[in-house]
Design a protein around this motif. Sequence first.
Motif, PDB file in Angstrom:
ATOM      1  N   MET A 155       0.836  -1.206   0.000  1.00 53.58           N
ATOM      2  CA  MET A 155       0.000   0.000   0.000  1.00 53.58           C
ATOM      3  C   MET A 155       0.867   1.252   0.000  1.00 53.58           C
ATOM      4  O   MET A 155       0.575   2.229  -0.696  1.00 53.58           O
ATOM      5  CB  MET A 155      -0.917   0.009   1.231  1.00 53.58           C
ATOM      6  CG  MET A 155      -2.078  -0.941   1.162  1.00 53.58           C
ATOM      7  SD  MET A 155      -3.414  -0.289   0.121  1.00 53.58           S
ATOM      8  CE  MET A 155      -4.646  -1.578   0.359  1.00 53.58           C
ATOM      9  N   PRO A 160      -3.574   2.086  -2.776  1.00 56.17           N
ATOM     10  CA  PRO A 160      -4.640   1.097  -2.582  1.00 56.17           C
ATOM     11  C   PRO A 160      -5.141   0.447  -3.866  1.00 56.17           C
ATOM     12  O   PRO A 160      -5.273  -0.778  -3.938  1.00 56.17           O
ATOM     13  CB  PRO A 160      -5.752   1.903  -1.898  1.00 56.17           C
ATOM     14  CG  PRO A 160      -5.058   3.062  -1.271  1.00 56.17           C
ATOM     15  CD  PRO A 160      -3.918   3.391  -2.182  1.00 56.17           C
ATOM     16  N   THR A 163      -2.517  -1.901  -5.458  1.00 56.70           N
ATOM     17  CA  THR A 163      -2.314  -3.060  -4.593  1.00 56.70           C
ATOM     18  C   THR A 163      -3.486  -4.022  -4.703  1.00 56.70           C
ATOM     19  O   THR A 163      -3.308  -5.238  -4.846  1.00 56.70           O
ATOM     20  CB  THR A 163      -2.130  -2.619  -3.128  1.00 56.70           C
ATOM     21  OG1 THR A 163      -0.948  -1.810  -3.027  1.00 56.70           O
ATOM     22  CG2 THR A 163      -2.001  -3.820  -2.205  1.00 56.70           C
ATOM     23  N   ASN A 164      -4.703  -3.494  -4.649  1.00 57.18           N
ATOM     24  CA  ASN A 164      -5.887  -4.351  -4.797  1.00 57.18           C
ATOM     25  C   ASN A 164      -5.847  -5.117  -6.113  1.00 57.18           C
ATOM     26  O   ASN A 164      -6.102  -6.325  -6.164  1.00 57.18           O
ATOM     27  CB  ASN A 164      -7.160  -3.514  -4.726  1.00 57.18           C
ATOM     28  CG  ASN A 164      -7.511  -3.105  -3.314  1.00 57.18           C
ATOM     29  OD1 ASN A 164      -7.097  -3.741  -2.353  1.00 57.18           O
ATOM     30  ND2 ASN A 164      -8.259  -2.027  -3.181  1.00 57.18           N
TER      31      ASN A 164
END
Length: 255
Positions: A155, A160, A163-164
């Motif tokens: 992160m 975010p 990374t997701n």
Amino acid sequence: METVTFERDAELAGLTTITLNRPDKLNAISSRMHAELQEVCRGLASDAQTRVVIFTGAGRAFSAGADLQDRAPFGEKITDPLEMRRMASTGNLTAAAIEGLDAVTIGAVNGLAIGGAVVLLSSMDLRLAAYSAWFSIPEIDLDIPLTWNGLPRLMRELGPARTNQLVMTGDRFSSAEALQWGFLNQATSDEDLLPAARRLAAKLLAKDPLSLALTKSTTRALAHMMVPEEPTHSDREYLMLSLLLKQSGSDRRNP
């Protein structure tokens, strides 16, 4: 050591190179390699002369990630939950040992870096990769969550949304993409990877030692303030549960 080599540079005082050395296994991270990396980091923690550390891989890979053939941690049925919990924390301890070094750390990525190898790289300060290098985080495809406190580190480095995407899909990404997204500081030709890492090390070693050390400790503290590791305090339990469910034959894809 059997799985890691440790070399003090003969020309650049203050530089040490650590090489993951299981080329026949694409430098897969076994329980033995975890133990040896942690041992090396303990030694470096009390070594004020080493100011820069390069991490790289022998042969045609940086690392294929956790050695799925290494049954040492959970090969025999363990009835003591605290012992299982301790064993499940091995990757967390290795990543923390690398991240906690006072020396500036440089990851030099040759070939491929998969899963836990990406987590170890995210524990380093600076990262270079060969143009031919590629990365992936396939844990979910292996029916386990990403642990080793990898999510907060990723992160910080990628944000975010990215990374997701990478953790949830397991999609492979190239060194060019990693550079574009800010995970890498530099991409180089394959033959220039280690020379480029040494040139960067030389530049750092020419700086005032105390100023550089204070800068690293401050930036590390700021990164932890941005995305603390505390939300993943149950990483070990997630891994334990996942492995226990796999051992029980539970089919979580078709409940």
